[in-house]
Scaffold this active site. Structure first.
Site, PDB file in Angstrom:
ATOM      1  N   TYR A 151      -0.522  12.018   8.983  1.00 14.54           N
ATOM      2  CA  TYR A 151      -0.630  10.485   9.196  1.00 14.54           C
ATOM      3  C   TYR A 151       0.390   9.984   9.907  1.00 14.54           C
ATOM      4  CZ  TYR A 151      -2.199   5.843   7.621  1.00 14.54           C
ATOM      5  OH  TYR A 151      -2.691   4.434   7.640  1.00 14.54           O
ATOM      6  N   LYS A 186       0.733  -1.089   0.091  1.00 11.87           N
ATOM      7  CA  LYS A 186       0.021  -0.054  -0.074  1.00 11.87           C
ATOM      8  C   LYS A 186       0.685   1.377  -0.083  1.00 11.87           C
ATOM      9  CE  LYS A 186      -1.652   3.364   3.261  1.00 11.87           C
ATOM     10  NZ  LYS A 186      -1.879   3.302   4.555  1.00 11.87           N
TER      11      LYS A 186
END
Lengths: 393, 405
Positions: A393, A180
């Site tokens: 994040y 990812k």
């Protein structure tokens, strides 16, 4: 065959909710030899496996549990329940999540951070084996985070291509089967054509390298929730971003049957005065997907991006009220873990309750994927929004 | 607008002198504000239509969907005067307007054949022609629920510096021409881009140029109420294998959809007219099932579900080949969110032409032949064709090397 052809005046023959994958047991795969022959175009040495893995992750009633928070981000989660950011605590938390009995009924894949991929339970069982035994495919975050994009309007780009091929090969050896890479696009900052191009090109290069090394790439251009723009503006930007992404994926000869998407839902900006209902969000999001995502892509696994647990589930449910040409599911982090964390509080005696909380959310999203979810009985905690302005994040 | 409305209203109510037109403006702006607020409160309806408010999205979507009705397809009868001349000379018929009119009348008055057609593409001359009884062709078609379409390109020219690759002409006054065609009853248009396969072809230049051309044509059509059929034909000429054709088709279609998206074309109001994926004309033939797999795979990788229908061109395939291949595609058990149908020229008219031979007494039989092919292809769109409609002419290959349309 009658089971296939379901014609009406306005659409052609879709197989409906029955995904292609559901009927492939051992050798009942629809196009056995032919699949291989056709995949000759753009094929690499892992193509058959990539296609099989992507289909497995995109199976009906299941989605992805994203627990790939970097150490710094994991630290924030632990701090919110008063725990220190030590490896032991990170291991304890991930162990709680991954050893939840029955998790594999609702979760088809789990994205890990590099540290976690190489960790084991306190009993010495490798986390990847724990997942395998639950029929959950292990995945790995491979990007190296966002940094400022020079010459842009205060925008970011995602790093991580250097050495990606050998890292991916190592991860494959350890047991990972999908990867990812998260890049972001900001609507308040434009987005500029430069930022969109870079986001799309980076994703395309990463995807090609991943496939070359046996990992199914999850393609994630997150269009951030930040901003006060209306939903139409989000639709416009999303269509532009995905048009660019797919074009560059094609130029890089990526095999579309072996990728998964991780888009943000099309919603108004977080600071927009009007909230949109799940039905509106579903309508806009599906319109965007139908205009941009070729049917060869097996699965679309939405990110939650700051929505509350219940919102994220309701929106997913709204999108699954009629058949879609691709599996439409979830890849949630905060929207699966929020209540779990709060229940655990770092105490061993709370592990069971915390695992139950995870199952509740996983099952809710599983039902939503099947279009069968009902919000009755959801706790107040689960309804709390998790949007953080300027979230890094 | 709101503030000036408020101020003007205040002035009015305070009894201050107002020129007449000012009051009118007040009422207008009040109404405008109400409409705007309503639109703002219900953004879903307005926005999802299209953010380019110059386009009547509803009509385009409705027409595109109708043309893509399962069980129906398109008759491409838009041969230019030069090209139709070649057809007529092959049956020893003179290329004069009366004969061109006679041929098209034969086709459009075929009893029962029109049930299998959702659209017919016409050449400009034909759009304004009538039957011998004086009924406009357009009316005839509309009565039978067949949508009239119009070829709007002006042929191809070579791209300098390439190995015989081409681009398509026809942009001058295209908008105005489309508006005229719409007035005459046309509701869809067609523009043919041509690419070829070779050692260095299709080149990046050819791909980009043709993709941009198709996109520009498409948006101009939509602005004028015509559903654009997007046709990027990759010629079969060559000795390449089917995988090479597949790779070229996927590359070209990816570029085409990128261009359409960049030009803000409403995909729900378009149709695609691609080549089937086949081996080159000089290579060994393969089974219909193989053609079907490669073709449908290429389309699944490139065509978004928003596109309602894909109507194949027949290229140089024989009537029977084209039907059998289309049938195989519709039998494939895989998710296909668009209909797969036909937009055939030669592959619908070959037998009909031969049977007619230009003679009045053959019209009935020729129309029968036409009906047979229409029904066969209709069955093929439903995956129900069982073969057997292949007469001698139906199996005749229609491939012409380096075909100039």
């Amino acid at each position: 065959m009658a089971s296939l052809v379901k014609l009406n005046a306005s659409s052609s023959s879709w197989i409906g909710q029955q995904s292609f994958n559901q009927r492939s047991g051992s050798s009942s795969c629809r196009l056995p030899i032919n699949n291989r022959r056709v995949a000759v175009v753009r094929a690499g040495s892992y193509t058959d496996e990539l296609i099989k893995t992507a289909k497995t992750i995109a199976s009906p009633g299941r989605g992805i549990l994203a627990i790939d928070e970097s150490n710094a981000t994991a630290g924030k989660r632990l701090a919110s329940i008063g725990l220190d950011n030590t490896e032991a605590n990170r291991q304890a938390y991930r162990q709680l999540l991954l050893t939840t009995p029955g998790l594999g009924d609702y979760i088809s894949g789990s994205i890990l951070f590099e540290e976690t991929l190489f960790q084991s339970t306190t009993d010495g069982k490798k986390f990847v084996d724990v997942l395998r035994d639950q029929n959950i495919v292990p995945g790995i975050k491979v990007d190296k985070g966002l940094v400022p994009l020079p010459g842009s309007n205060n925008e970011s780009w995602c790093q991580g291509l250097d050495g990606l091929a050998s890292r991916s090969a190592e991860y494959y050896k350890q047991g990972a089967r999908f990867a990812k890479w998260r890049t972001v696009v900001s609507i308040p900052c434009g987005p500029s054509a430069l930022a969109v191009k870079e986001a799309a090109w980076g994703l395309a290069r990463y995807a090609a390298i991943s496939q070359d090394n046996g990992l199914v790439p999850i393609v994630e251009p997150e269009i951030l929730l930040d901003g006060d723009h209306p939903i139409d503006r989000t639709l416009e930007v999303a269509e532009r971003v995905w048009a660019e992404v797919f074009y560059y994926l094609a130029e890089n000869n990526v095999v579309f049957e072996g990728i998964l998407l991780k888009p943000s839902m099309v919603t108004p900006g977080a600071e927009h005065k009007e909230k949109a209902s799940p039905d509106t969000i579903a309508k806009y999001t599906l319109t965007m997907l139908k205009r941009r995502v070729p049917p060869a892509v097996p699965g679309i696994m939405f990110l939650s991006g700051g929505q509350s647990e219940v919102e994220a589930t309701l929106n997913l449910h709204a999108m699954n009220q009629s058949p879609n040409p691709w599996h439409v599911s979830f890849s949630y982090a905060r929207a699966l873990q929020n209540t779990v964390l709060k229940t655990w509080q770092g105490r061993p005696e709370n592990v069971d309750a915390a695992q139950k909380a995870l199952l509740i959310r996983a099952k809710a999203n599983s039902l939503a994927q099947l279009g069968k979810y009902s919000a009755e009985g959801e706790s107040e905690e689960a309804k709390k929004g998790m949007f953080v302005k300027g979230y890094t994040y | 607008m709101f503030m000036s409305c408020l101020i003007t209203s205040l002035q009015y109510f305070l009894g201050l002198p107002q020129p007449r037109h000012h009051i009118f403006c007040v009422y207008l702006s009040i109404i405008a504000n109400i409409i705007i607020s309503v639109c703002y409160l219900f953004p879903t309806i307005v926005a999802l239509i299209h953010y380019n408010y110059g386009i009547n999205a509803e009509e385009l979507i409705k027409n595109a969907k109708y043309i893509a009705t399962p069980g129906k397809g398109i008759l491409a009868a838009d041969e230019s005067t030069g090209t139709i001349g070649k057809r007529l000379s092959s049956i020893n018929v003179e290329n004069i307007e009366a004969n061109r009119q006679a041929l098209r009348q034969l086709l459009f008055t075929s009893p029962n054949a029109l049930t299998y057609l959702s659209g017919v593409i016409l050449f400009e001359e034909t759009l304004y022609q009538k039957t011998s009884d004086g009924k406009p062709f357009v009316e005839l078609l509309q009565e039978k629920k067949v949508v009239p379409g119009i070829k709007v390109d002006k042929g191809i020219v070579e791209l300098a510096g390439t190995n015989g690759e081409t681009t398509t002409q026809g942009f001058d006054s295209l908008g105005a021409r489309c508006a005229e065609y719409y007035k005459a009853g046309a509701r869809f248009a067609k523009w043919r881009a041509v690419l070829k396969i070779g050692p260095t072809e299709p080149s990046e230049l050819s791909i980009q140029q043709n993709a941009q051309g198709l996109a520009r044509y498409a948006i101009i059509c939509q602005e004028n109420g015509l559903v654009p059929i997007v046709e990027p034909e990759i010629l079969t000429d060559g000795n390449h294998d089917i995988a090479k054709c597949a790779a070229a088709t996927e590359t070209v279609l990816a570029a085409v959809y990128k261009a359409l998206n960049d030009h803000h074309v409403l995909l729900e109001g378009t149709l695609l007219k691609p080549n089937m994926v086949t081996p080159g004309s000089d290579s060994a033939k393969v089974a219909a099932e193989v053609i079907a797999e490669y073709t449908v795979t290429a389309l699944r990788r490139t065509v978004p579900p928003a596109v309602p229908g894909i109507v194949f061109l027949s290229g140089g395939q024989s009537e029977e080949e084209a039907t059998v291949n289309l049938n195989a595609m519709n039998k494939l058990e895989v998710v296909k969110p668009w209909t797969l149908s036909f937009s055939f020229g030669r592959a619908l008219q070959q037998s009909t032409l031969k049977t007619w031979g230009g003679k009045k007494e053959n019209v009935g039989k020729a129309q029968q032949a036409f009906l047979v092919r229409c029904k066969a292809n209709s069955d093929a769109t439903l995956g129900k064709y069982t073969g057997g409609s292949a007469g001698g002419a139906a199996s005749e290959s229609l491939f012409v090397s380096d075909y100039k349309y």
